[in-house]
Scaffold this motif. Structure first.
Motif, PDB file in Angstrom:
ATOM      1  N   VAL A  32       0.948  -1.050   0.014  1.00  0.00           N
ATOM      2  CA  VAL A  32      -0.077   0.095  -0.035  1.00  0.00           C
ATOM      3  C   VAL A  32       0.936   1.332   0.033  1.00  0.00           C
ATOM      4  O   VAL A  32       0.391   2.406  -0.242  1.00  0.00           O
ATOM      5  CB  VAL A  32      -0.885  -0.129   1.275  1.00  0.00           C
ATOM      6  CG1 VAL A  32      -0.200  -0.023   2.400  1.00  0.00           C
ATOM      7  CG2 VAL A  32      -1.914   1.163   1.186  1.00  0.00           C
ATOM      8  N   GLY A  33       2.062   1.324   0.351  1.00  0.00           N
ATOM      9  CA  GLY A  33       2.978   2.397   0.545  1.00  0.00           C
ATOM     10  C   GLY A  33       3.466   2.745  -0.873  1.00  0.00           C
ATOM     11  O   GLY A  33       4.203   4.018  -0.866  1.00  0.00           O
ATOM     12  N   LEU A  34       3.561   1.974  -2.021  1.00  0.00           N
ATOM     13  CA  LEU A  34       4.332   2.285  -3.134  1.00  0.00           C
ATOM     14  C   LEU A  34       3.654   3.344  -3.943  1.00  0.00           C
ATOM     15  O   LEU A  34       4.267   4.185  -4.202  1.00  0.00           O
ATOM     16  CB  LEU A  34       4.214   1.079  -3.912  1.00  0.00           C
ATOM     17  CG  LEU A  34       4.808   1.111  -5.606  1.00  0.00           C
ATOM     18  CD1 LEU A  34       6.352   1.860  -5.333  1.00  0.00           C
ATOM     19  CD2 LEU A  34       4.724  -0.059  -6.191  1.00  0.00           C
ATOM     20  N   LEU A  35       2.438   3.392  -4.191  1.00  0.00           N
ATOM     21  CA  LEU A  35       1.841   4.393  -4.792  1.00  0.00           C
ATOM     22  C   LEU A  35       1.955   5.941  -4.164  1.00  0.00           C
ATOM     23  O   LEU A  35       2.157   6.929  -4.664  1.00  0.00           O
ATOM     24  CB  LEU A  35       0.193   3.774  -5.211  1.00  0.00           C
ATOM     25  CG  LEU A  35      -0.245   5.098  -6.398  1.00  0.00           C
ATOM     26  CD1 LEU A  35       0.324   5.059  -7.313  1.00  0.00           C
ATOM     27  CD2 LEU A  35      -1.754   4.577  -6.632  1.00  0.00           C
ATOM     28  N   PRO A  36       1.630   5.945  -3.124  1.00  0.00           N
ATOM     29  CA  PRO A  36       1.778   7.299  -2.186  1.00  0.00           C
ATOM     30  C   PRO A  36       3.323   7.763  -2.493  1.00  0.00           C
ATOM     31  O   PRO A  36       3.555   9.041  -2.293  1.00  0.00           O
ATOM     32  CB  PRO A  36       1.476   7.088  -0.580  1.00  0.00           C
ATOM     33  CG  PRO A  36       0.348   5.771  -1.038  1.00  0.00           C
ATOM     34  CD  PRO A  36       1.003   4.962  -1.975  1.00  0.00           C
ATOM     35  N   THR A  37       4.201   6.823  -2.353  1.00  0.00           N
ATOM     36  CA  THR A  37       5.627   7.217  -2.645  1.00  0.00           C
ATOM     37  C   THR A  37       5.947   7.809  -3.810  1.00  0.00           C
ATOM     38  O   THR A  37       6.536   8.865  -3.950  1.00  0.00           O
ATOM     39  CB  THR A  37       6.695   6.044  -2.387  1.00  0.00           C
ATOM     40  OG1 THR A  37       6.404   5.509  -1.109  1.00  0.00           O
ATOM     41  CG2 THR A  37       7.932   6.272  -2.628  1.00  0.00           C
ATOM     42  N   LEU A  38       5.399   6.926  -5.048  1.00  0.00           N
ATOM     43  CA  LEU A  38       5.498   7.720  -6.327  1.00  0.00           C
ATOM     44  C   LEU A  38       4.904   8.971  -6.456  1.00  0.00           C
ATOM     45  O   LEU A  38       5.487   9.735  -7.020  1.00  0.00           O
ATOM     46  CB  LEU A  38       5.079   6.481  -7.297  1.00  0.00           C
ATOM     47  CG  LEU A  38       5.779   5.127  -7.576  1.00  0.00           C
ATOM     48  CD1 LEU A  38       4.894   4.289  -8.282  1.00  0.00           C
ATOM     49  CD2 LEU A  38       7.157   5.684  -7.932  1.00  0.00           C
ATOM     50  N   THR A  39       3.851   9.056  -5.777  1.00  0.00           N
ATOM     51  CA  THR A  39       2.877  10.322  -5.755  1.00  0.00           C
ATOM     52  C   THR A  39       3.717  11.246  -5.004  1.00  0.00           C
ATOM     53  O   THR A  39       3.683  12.548  -5.834  1.00  0.00           O
ATOM     54  CB  THR A  39       1.498  10.223  -5.040  1.00  0.00           C
ATOM     55  OG1 THR A  39       0.646   9.207  -5.646  1.00  0.00           O
ATOM     56  CG2 THR A  39       0.624  11.410  -5.199  1.00  0.00           C
ATOM     57  N   ALA A  40       4.189  11.264  -4.057  1.00  0.00           N
ATOM     58  CA  ALA A  40       5.251  12.227  -3.504  1.00  0.00           C
ATOM     59  C   ALA A  40       6.296  12.549  -4.310  1.00  0.00           C
ATOM     60  O   ALA A  40       6.712  13.940  -4.441  1.00  0.00           O
ATOM     61  CB  ALA A  40       5.616  11.756  -2.042  1.00  0.00           C
ATOM     62  N   LEU A  65      10.488  -0.043  -1.719  1.00  0.00           N
ATOM     63  CA  LEU A  65      11.751  -0.166  -2.591  1.00  0.00           C
ATOM     64  C   LEU A  65      12.279  -1.560  -2.968  1.00  0.00           C
ATOM     65  O   LEU A  65      12.629  -1.844  -3.700  1.00  0.00           O
ATOM     66  CB  LEU A  65      12.870   0.364  -1.574  1.00  0.00           C
ATOM     67  CG  LEU A  65      13.124   1.927  -1.260  1.00  0.00           C
ATOM     68  CD1 LEU A  65      14.242   2.306  -0.382  1.00  0.00           C
ATOM     69  CD2 LEU A  65      13.405   2.639  -2.570  1.00  0.00           C
ATOM     70  N   VAL A  66      11.404  -2.454  -2.290  1.00  0.00           N
ATOM     71  CA  VAL A  66      11.647  -3.945  -2.731  1.00  0.00           C
ATOM     72  C   VAL A  66      10.991  -4.150  -3.824  1.00  0.00           C
ATOM     73  O   VAL A  66      11.569  -4.746  -4.804  1.00  0.00           O
ATOM     74  CB  VAL A  66      11.308  -4.879  -1.531  1.00  0.00           C
ATOM     75  CG1 VAL A  66      11.310  -6.361  -2.068  1.00  0.00           C
ATOM     76  CG2 VAL A  66      12.206  -4.569  -0.350  1.00  0.00           C
ATOM     77  N   ALA A  67       9.787  -3.937  -4.084  1.00  0.00           N
ATOM     78  CA  ALA A  67       8.882  -4.195  -5.112  1.00  0.00           C
ATOM     79  C   ALA A  67       8.798  -3.329  -6.309  1.00  0.00           C
ATOM     80  O   ALA A  67       8.880  -3.849  -7.562  1.00  0.00           O
ATOM     81  CB  ALA A  67       7.346  -4.179  -4.576  1.00  0.00           C
ATOM     82  N   LEU A 112      11.962   1.675 -10.096  1.00  0.00           N
ATOM     83  CA  LEU A 112      11.121   2.723 -10.539  1.00  0.00           C
ATOM     84  C   LEU A 112      11.094   3.791  -9.702  1.00  0.00           C
ATOM     85  O   LEU A 112      11.262   5.016 -10.079  1.00  0.00           O
ATOM     86  CB  LEU A 112       9.497   1.949 -10.523  1.00  0.00           C
ATOM     87  CG  LEU A 112       8.602   3.171 -11.070  1.00  0.00           C
ATOM     88  CD1 LEU A 112       8.467   3.537 -12.594  1.00  0.00           C
ATOM     89  CD2 LEU A 112       7.186   2.195 -10.871  1.00  0.00           C
ATOM     90  N   VAL A 113      10.981   3.606  -8.248  1.00  0.00           N
ATOM     91  CA  VAL A 113      10.960   4.610  -7.260  1.00  0.00           C
ATOM     92  C   VAL A 113      12.341   5.506  -7.187  1.00  0.00           C
ATOM     93  O   VAL A 113      12.224   6.700  -7.395  1.00  0.00           O
ATOM     94  CB  VAL A 113      10.977   4.104  -6.107  1.00  0.00           C
ATOM     95  CG1 VAL A 113      11.009   5.117  -4.729  1.00  0.00           C
ATOM     96  CG2 VAL A 113       9.388   3.737  -5.496  1.00  0.00           C
ATOM     97  N   ARG A 158      15.485  10.336  -8.672  1.00  0.00           N
ATOM     98  CA  ARG A 158      16.669  10.975  -9.296  1.00  0.00           C
ATOM     99  C   ARG A 158      16.162  12.026 -10.467  1.00  0.00           C
ATOM    100  O   ARG A 158      16.472  13.141 -10.671  1.00  0.00           O
ATOM    101  CB  ARG A 158      17.613  10.203  -9.982  1.00  0.00           C
ATOM    102  CG  ARG A 158      18.227   9.049  -9.091  1.00  0.00           C
ATOM    103  CD  ARG A 158      19.450   8.483  -9.583  1.00  0.00           C
ATOM    104  NE  ARG A 158      18.979   7.223 -10.503  1.00  0.00           N
ATOM    105  CZ  ARG A 158      18.990   5.992 -10.059  1.00  0.00           C
ATOM    106  NH1 ARG A 158      19.008   5.792  -8.799  1.00  0.00           N
ATOM    107  NH2 ARG A 158      18.091   5.029 -10.910  1.00  0.00           N
ATOM    108  N   LYS A 159      15.150  11.723 -11.207  1.00  0.00           N
ATOM    109  CA  LYS A 159      14.695  12.658 -12.327  1.00  0.00           C
ATOM    110  C   LYS A 159      14.096  13.894 -11.566  1.00  0.00           C
ATOM    111  O   LYS A 159      14.421  14.862 -12.050  1.00  0.00           O
ATOM    112  CB  LYS A 159      13.454  11.952 -12.945  1.00  0.00           C
ATOM    113  CG  LYS A 159      13.052  12.620 -14.202  1.00  0.00           C
ATOM    114  CD  LYS A 159      11.852  11.829 -14.880  1.00  0.00           C
ATOM    115  CE  LYS A 159      12.201  10.422 -15.425  1.00  0.00           C
ATOM    116  NZ  LYS A 159      11.070   9.961 -15.844  1.00  0.00           N
TER     117      LYS A 159
END
Length: 384
Positions: free
Chosen positions: A101-109, A124-126, A130-131, A136-137
């Motif tokens: 559940v934490g992946l999409l909020p991380t990408l959003t931030a 970071l594991v899954a 991408l993250v 970096r970008k």
């Protein structure tokens, strides 16, 4: 004054993060919890955030009732978490939820350009490649909260990137250090939840007992530091420090080793992430090495703790393999905690995920596809 949003605020990391906010006058703009509406409402009363989110939408009405007299905007579900992750005015997004559940909020931030204090391993594991590529970008800083990665992060400060030789990742050894597979065959849930040094949630404590936690951290370390410091899986060594005093270390090209030590208290890395780059007084016991007298170090038992072995194999393989072992473990731990599979079955299921077809991870959708495939494999294996 620094301003933060925190998701996972009612968990162990989230509660301690709020203690740091209180001590150091950090403004809390938004809070989110999974389902603990009572504690979440108490946190809203104390910290007066502008926004609050309950992930479990079945608890929304109860939270609304508890907060009916407060001037706060209520949110729910994944949409609410992502809204918090992209709030204007936030200097730092603290992600301390457990699971995918934490992946999409991380990408959003990251898309919003908000720096992240990250305790959510699964992001970071899954989806690590991408993250970190997106970070970096967007020139977003990802500051680790895990004690081991925080230690490495601290040891690297002020040192030249091209002079790093090796990362030394430490582990406590968990509740079953020194046990054989035969001895682990009859492990109960209660036994697995007794960690020798740390107080953590159920899932993370079981991960520590299987050494899956260290396997996930191996993958995380590769994602956090691999690109900038030219670190490969062969450049990461795992050692067990039973006292949990040496939190991790970095070896440089001249074979000097810089380590970060401290009492086993998560408040230290949490505060470091929230205040970075400042160091201020932290309300923990000061480390006295003479109290310990000796520190013990051992190599992990890779044969007995096959979750760790599977994670290292996944890190070397790349693509969707890290995501697969993580998802398989999440499903397996749920089954174990619910009494549906024995302890050693967790490792078997995690290892089986390495046989899934490899997929490239270039989008959030790719992560979800790989994650779903691994969960389905576990359910099929257990005839669920």
């Amino acid at each position: 004054m620094k301003t933060v949003t925190i998701i996972g605020s009612t968990g162990s990391i989230g509660k301690q993060a709020l203690e740091v906010c209180k001590k150091h006058n950090i403004k809390v703009l938004g809070l989110a919890a999974h389902s603990n509406v009572t504690l979440l409402a108490e946190q809203v009363t104390e910290f007066s955030p502008e926004y609050v989110c309950i992930y479990d939408d079945t608890q929304y009405n109860q939270l609304k009732e508890l907060l009916q007299c407060r001037d706060v905007k209520l949110l729910c579900g994944m949409e609410g978490l992502c809204f918090l992750a992209s709030l204007d005015g936030a200097d730092l997004f603290v992600n301390s939820v457990v699971g995918m559940v934490g992946l999409l909020p991380t990408l959003t931030a990251i898309e919003k350009g908000v720096d992240i204090a990250l305790a959510n391993k699964e992001a970071l594991v899954a989806g690590g490649e991408l993250v970190m590529a997106e970070a970096r970008k967007k020139n977003v800083q990802v500051i680790p909260i895990d004690s081991e990665h925080s230690a490495i992060f601290q040891c690297l400060r002020g040192n030249h990137k091209k002079q790093v030789s090796k990362l030394i990742l430490t582990a406590s050894g968990g509740a079953f250090f020194g046990k054989t597979k035969k001895e682990l065959a009859s492990v109960t849930v209660e036994q697995a939840l007794k960690h020798p040094n740390w107080s953590m949630g159920g899932k993370i404590t079981v991960d520590s007992a299987t050494l899956m936690n260290k396997g996930l951290e191996f993958i995380e370390a590769l994602q956090l530091f691999g690109y900038d410091y030219n670190i490969t899986p062969a450049d990461i060594e795992i050692i067990i420090n039973r006292e949990s005093v040496l939190h991790s270390a970095v070896e440089f090209d001249d074979y000097s080793v810089i380590a970060q030590l401290g009492v086993p208290d998560m408040k230290i890395p949490i505060q470091y992430a929230l205040l970075y780059p400042e160091r201020l007084n932290c309300e923990v016991k000061r480390l006295s090495l003479t109290d310990y007298k000796t520190l013990s170090f051992y190599q992990p038992d890779y044969e007995t703790f096959d979750c760790l072995t599977a994670c290292i194999a996944a890190a070397k393989t790349g693509f969707s393999a890290p995501c697969a072992v993580n998802a398989a473990n999440e499903e397996a731990v749920k089954l174990f905690l619910n009494g549906k599979i024995p302890f050693l079955k967790i490792g078997e299921l995690v290892t089986s995920a390495l046989n899934l077809p490899l997929l490239p991870i270039t989008s959030y959708e790719d992560v979800i596809k790989a994650d779903k495939a691994a969960r389905n494999l576990v359910r099929a294996n257990c005839k669920l």
